[in-house]
Design an enzyme around this catalytic site. Structure first.
Site, short mmCIF file in Angstrom:
data_model
loop_
_atom_site.label_atom_id
_atom_site.label_comp_id
_atom_site.label_asym_id
_atom_site.label_seq_id
_atom_site.Cartn_x
_atom_site.Cartn_y
_atom_site.Cartn_z
N ASP A 89 -81.55 -31.04 -33.86
CA ASP A 89 -81.69 -31.75 -32.60
C ASP A 89 -80.58 -31.39 -31.61
OD1 ASP A 89 -83.67 -33.05 -33.99
OD2 ASP A 89 -82.84 -35.06 -33.74
N HIS A 237 -77.91 -31.09 -36.32
CA HIS A 237 -77.74 -30.91 -34.87
C HIS A 237 -77.18 -29.52 -34.62
CE1 HIS A 237 -77.77 -35.26 -35.52
NE2 HIS A 237 -78.35 -35.32 -34.34
ZN LIG Z 1 -80.23 -36.44 -30.73
#
Ligand SMILES: [Zn+2]
Length: 295
Positions: A89, A237
């Site tokens: 993400d 991430h």
């Molecule tokens: Zn996020």
């Protein structure tokens, strides 16, 4: 400020703490990426796929009527025992995304990236590279907004503007796949996504890579979570240096432990709605957008 206090009072303290810390992290990442945006070095490498982690199977996800995946939703047959989906993400990031792409390529494996609109605007070439290397790209709002703390109109605008940006940037179009920032997923927005034939991806295993200090902790969190659950959608991430640093060892360890990567792809492309600006729409414009979304 009043609004923020009200939101804080209404939400679980843990979620608020996570949201605030993550918002600060994303702001810092945006500053960092601007500083490193000129670094476009591409490494060339020869890859032998015969002993890599690879992809065990491609799961075609039918997003007609939506669909929700991950442990916070009703169980689905998406994954069998020992199967994992790698997800990243908050990018694209001009340095760490490339490092992660190299690590994935070295193992001949594929992942799914949920991208933020403002990052896509800053680094479209990175997103194109992610898609060109065969990975799936979905979205994650325009400005990493907590959709549990916004109106439905504002949530729609965050979602649609980013799908439109991604669809313009990516030659093969964006997947109708979405992940809620902070996993904060109000029913009204989930209903909207279902109506738009967009699938929601939650998580099963959290690397906690935005919070821990070292690549070793990222690896440990993932392996511990997988040991407990036996399979799952893993959250990372790609704006984090420690995640990129952890990836080669982690992927090798997943293979060693017999985990198998499933690559999720959409059965159908996103049906984009009329142009939506990232700025706040007027009530009349919002009504137009709703009308467009109903078709
Ligand atoms: Zn996020």
């Amino acid at each position: 400020m009043k609004k923020l206090l009200l939101v804080a009072a209404l939400m679980l303290p843990a979620l608020v703490a996570r949201a605030e810390t993550e918002a600060a992290r994303i702001a810092a990442a945006s500053e960092e990426v601007i500083a490193t945006a000129t670094d476009n070095a591409v490494t060339d490498q020869s890859i032998n796929c015969s002993d890599g982690l690879g992809v065990t199977r491609v799961a075609e996800v039918d997003t007609a009527g939506g669909g929700e995946y991950g442990e916070q939703y009703r169980p689905t047959p998406l994954l069998q025992d020992k199967e994992v989906v790698l997800t990243f993400d908050d990018g694209p990031h001009p340095v760490h995304t490339r490092e992660i792409l190299d690590a994935l390529a070295a193992e001949c494996t594929k992942a799914t990236f949920f991208y933020v609109g403002r990052m896509l605007k800053n680094f479209p070439e990175i997103a194109k590279q992610v898609q060109a290397e065969g990975h799936t790209v979905g979205t994650h709002t325009y400005s990493h907004r907590n959709l549990g703390a916004t109106s439905l109109g504002s949530a729609e605008q965050q979602i649609e503007s980013t799908f439109n940006i991604a669809d313009e940037v990516l030659p093969d179009g964006v997947a109708p796949f979405f992940r809620f920032p902070y996993l904060s997923d109000p029913k009204r927005v989930r209903d909207y996504l279902a109506k738009r034939n967009i699938a929601v991806f939650g998580i099963d295993v959290d690397s906690w890579d935005w919070r821990v200090r070292s690549p070793e902790m990222v690896i440990r969190n993932v392996l511990t979570g997988l040991d407990r659950k036996g399979k799952g959608i893993i959250l990372f991430h790609d704006i984090q240096a420690r995640t990129a640093a952890a990836m080669p060892t982690l992927l090798a360890e997943l293979k060693k432990r017999g985990y198998k990567v499933v690559h999720i792809v959409p059965k159908s492309k996103l049906e984009a709605v009329a142009a939506v600006e990232p700025a706040s729409p007027t009530p009349r414009k919002r009504a137009r957008q709703r009308k467009a979304a109903n078709h």
